[in-house]
Design a protein around this motif. Structure first.
Motif, short mmCIF file in Angstrom:
data_model
loop_
_atom_site.label_atom_id
_atom_site.label_comp_id
_atom_site.label_asym_id
_atom_site.label_seq_id
_atom_site.Cartn_x
_atom_site.Cartn_y
_atom_site.Cartn_z
N GLY A 12 26.67 -58.73 37.05
CA GLY A 12 25.32 -58.39 37.50
C GLY A 12 25.21 -57.17 38.41
N PRO A 13 25.90 -57.15 39.56
CA PRO A 13 25.76 -56.00 40.47
C PRO A 13 26.24 -54.69 39.85
N MET A 14 27.27 -54.76 39.02
CA MET A 14 27.74 -53.53 38.36
C MET A 14 26.68 -53.04 37.38
N ARG A 15 26.11 -53.97 36.63
CA ARG A 15 25.07 -53.61 35.67
C ARG A 15 23.86 -53.00 36.39
N ALA A 16 23.49 -53.60 37.53
CA ALA A 16 22.32 -53.11 38.26
C ALA A 16 22.55 -51.68 38.75
N ALA A 17 23.77 -51.39 39.23
CA ALA A 17 24.05 -50.03 39.71
C ALA A 17 23.97 -49.04 38.54
N MET A 18 24.57 -49.41 37.43
CA MET A 18 24.58 -48.54 36.25
C MET A 18 23.14 -48.32 35.75
N ALA A 19 22.37 -49.40 35.67
CA ALA A 19 20.99 -49.29 35.16
C ALA A 19 20.13 -48.47 36.12
N PRO B 178 28.29 -33.50 43.83
CA PRO B 178 27.44 -34.36 44.65
C PRO B 178 26.10 -34.72 44.01
N ASP B 179 25.67 -33.95 43.01
CA ASP B 179 24.34 -34.20 42.43
C ASP B 179 24.39 -34.96 41.11
N GLY B 180 25.57 -35.37 40.66
CA GLY B 180 25.67 -35.99 39.34
C GLY B 180 25.52 -37.51 39.34
N MET B 181 25.55 -38.09 38.15
CA MET B 181 25.41 -39.55 38.03
C MET B 181 26.62 -40.28 38.60
N GLY B 182 27.79 -39.66 38.54
CA GLY B 182 28.98 -40.29 39.12
C GLY B 182 28.80 -40.49 40.61
N ALA B 183 28.33 -39.42 41.29
CA ALA B 183 28.10 -39.52 42.74
C ALA B 183 27.02 -40.57 43.04
N GLN B 184 26.02 -40.67 42.18
CA GLN B 184 24.96 -41.66 42.41
C GLN B 184 25.50 -43.09 42.32
N ILE B 185 26.49 -43.31 41.45
CA ILE B 185 27.13 -44.63 41.39
C ILE B 185 27.80 -44.96 42.72
N TRP B 186 28.45 -43.95 43.29
CA TRP B 186 29.15 -44.19 44.57
C TRP B 186 28.17 -44.55 45.69
N GLU B 187 26.92 -44.10 45.59
CA GLU B 187 25.93 -44.48 46.62
C GLU B 187 25.69 -45.99 46.65
N TYR B 188 25.85 -46.64 45.49
CA TYR B 188 25.69 -48.11 45.46
C TYR B 188 26.84 -48.78 46.22
N GLY C 88 26.85 -51.11 49.85
CA GLY C 88 27.49 -52.42 49.82
C GLY C 88 27.07 -53.26 48.62
N ASP C 89 26.36 -52.65 47.66
CA ASP C 89 25.94 -53.41 46.47
C ASP C 89 27.11 -53.70 45.54
N ILE C 90 28.06 -52.77 45.51
CA ILE C 90 29.28 -52.93 44.72
C ILE C 90 30.45 -52.48 45.59
N THR C 91 31.67 -52.84 45.17
CA THR C 91 32.85 -52.41 45.94
C THR C 91 33.26 -51.00 45.50
N PRO C 92 34.06 -50.30 46.32
CA PRO C 92 34.56 -48.99 45.90
C PRO C 92 35.35 -49.06 44.59
N GLU C 93 36.10 -50.14 44.40
CA GLU C 93 36.86 -50.30 43.15
C GLU C 93 35.90 -50.37 41.96
N GLU C 94 34.80 -51.11 42.17
CA GLU C 94 33.82 -51.23 41.08
C GLU C 94 33.14 -49.89 40.80
N ALA C 95 32.88 -49.13 41.87
CA ALA C 95 32.26 -47.81 41.68
C ALA C 95 33.15 -46.94 40.79
N ALA C 96 34.45 -46.91 41.11
CA ALA C 96 35.38 -46.10 40.31
C ALA C 96 35.40 -46.61 38.86
N LEU C 97 35.36 -47.94 38.69
CA LEU C 97 35.38 -48.50 37.32
C LEU C 97 34.10 -48.17 36.56
N LEU C 98 32.99 -48.05 37.28
CA LEU C 98 31.73 -47.70 36.59
C LEU C 98 31.74 -46.24 36.15
#
Ligand code: OVM
Length: 396
Positions: free
Chosen positions: A91-98, A203-213, A217-227
């Motif tokens: 769920g939280p990974m999906r929410a960050a991606m969406a 800093p302006d791309g979708m990858g960086a936006q994932i890291w903002e999640y 604290g919505d996802i872990t840093p490991e999850e951000a890298a996996l996304l």
């Protein structure tokens, strides 16, 4: 309990990958499922069956892997990410991606995609003949999608395409073909994982936006890298194959190209019809979570089921007697090329944007799109597409 026909056929031979449709048709005619003896797996090829299984993520889980290996018992070749997860982890990974790839989020990308599409199409018109795969289907997403994620331009084609071909091989059987893709892809894994790290993303791309999640604290840093890894491993080959398949289908059906050229607003429909007609992602596995009876067939816990979405999208019981024809003004909506249910492709808005922009510009600027040689198929256990499509175009 219902009888299930046993098939000795191997869907993964060169012959069946080159033209899977006769086998798919026999599988659908044999009942709701067939037993593939060679792989010891139950396979579903009908539209309703595939859709229902994809929608029932509690019975048919993903955390044991979406290939033939059961990851609850065997090691995965890489850490499991969003694809190979179930709720509540999913769920939280999906929410960050969406959140990052929302229709609204990707709207700002349109004008950049358009300028590159116009420049590219004009240069191809200038050349007249070109390879629809290398010069268009690969080139366009490598540039615009790579920029959107925010990875370096250097090294994209050398790493991302072999990486995708390797990764997608893990969703099919271990055979000579998949081992070949693993050999060619192994050296690219490091590059891909390095570019998932925050410090290497623009800093302006979708990858960086994932890291903002992760910051929130919505996802872990490991999850951000996996996304970010999921963006880079799922977001490119799929669109490359989709563009190639759409080009090939349109070039092979001149009357359909004429319809699109007369009506560039139909690009969206042409794309969905091409996704239905030649689905870039042919199959996925699920794992049965608990003893279940489905269509009268007893499924033990832990069993793998194989779903052929490429067949579901040709099922006459759903699409009618023109299921095997390419008709851009049919209603192809609801096809399973992007899956269905909680794992349905979250990258769809960006893939659709890429294709819509490209095929709209092409429809406007190109009068004739012709094959000037035989397209060369790309044989892969899971993906369906072309290695080369010799094309000739004439301007509008
Ligand atoms: C992956 C991945 C994630 C999402 C979809 C997908 C369509 C692959 O991480 O490999 O294939």
């Amino acid at each position: 309990m219902a009888d299930v026909s046993t098939f000795s056929d191997d869907p993964y031979t060169d012959e069946n990958l080159t033209n899977p449709y006769p086998l798919f048709e026999r599988m659908r005619a044999a009942g709701p499922a067939v037993w593939l003896e060679k792989y010891g797996v139950l396979a579903f090829a009908g539209f309703e069956e595939c859709k229902e299984i994809l929608e029932d993520h509690r019975t048919f889980i993903s955390s044991a892997g979406v290939g033939p290996k059961n990851l609850h018992h065997e090691p995965a070749w890489r850490p499991q990410g969003i694809l190979e997860s179930d709720p509540p982890i999913h769920g939280p990974m999906r929410a960050a991606m969406a959140g990052v790839i929302s229709p609204r989020g990707v709207r700002s990308l349109r004008s950049g995609f358009e300028s590159f599409a116009e420049e590219l199409v004009d240069s191809l018109i200038e050349r007249e003949t070109f390879d629809g795969v290398a010069d268009l289907a690969e080139l366009f997403p490598i540039r615009v999608f790579g920029d959107a994620v925010g990875i370096p331009r250097e090294g994209r084609e050398a790493n991302l395409l072999p990486h995708g071909a390797m990764n997608f091989s893990s969703f099919g059987p271990d055979n000579e073909r998949s081992r070949g893709f693993f050999e060619k892809g192994e050296a690219t894994h490091r590059w891909v994982m390095d570019n998932c790290a925050r410090e290497n993303l623009s800093p302006d791309g979708m990858g960086a936006q994932i890291w903002e999640y992760a910051d929130r604290g919505d996802i872990t840093p490991e999850e951000a890298a996996l996304l970010v890894r999921a963006m880079l491993s799922a977001g490119l080959d799929t669109t490359v194959f989709s563009i190639g398949n759409t080009l090939q289908a349109l070039a092979a059906h001149p009357e359909q190209w004429a319809t699109l050229h007369a009506n560039p607003r139909m690009a969206k429909f042409a794309i969905d019809e091409a996704l239905r007609y030649e689905s870039p992602f042919q199959s996925f596995y699920r794992t049965v979570a608990m003893p279940t009876v489905f269509r009268g067939i007893a499924l033990p816990a832990g069993a793998k089921v194989l779903l052929f979405m490429g067949s579901a999208n040709r099922d006459g019981a759903h699409w009618g007697d023109t299921a095997d024809e390419f008709i851009i003004d049919r209603n192809a909506g609801g096809h399973l090329a992007f899956g269905m249910g909680i794992h349905q492709c979250v990258g769809q808005p960006i893939s659709r944007l890429e294709m819509d922009v490209l095929f709209t510009v092409m429809a406007q600027r190109i009068r004739n799109l012709e094959l000037v040689g035989d397209p060369v198929p790309y044989l892969h256990n899971t993906l369906r597409g072309w290695r080369s499509i010799p094309l000739k175009i004439t301007p509008a």
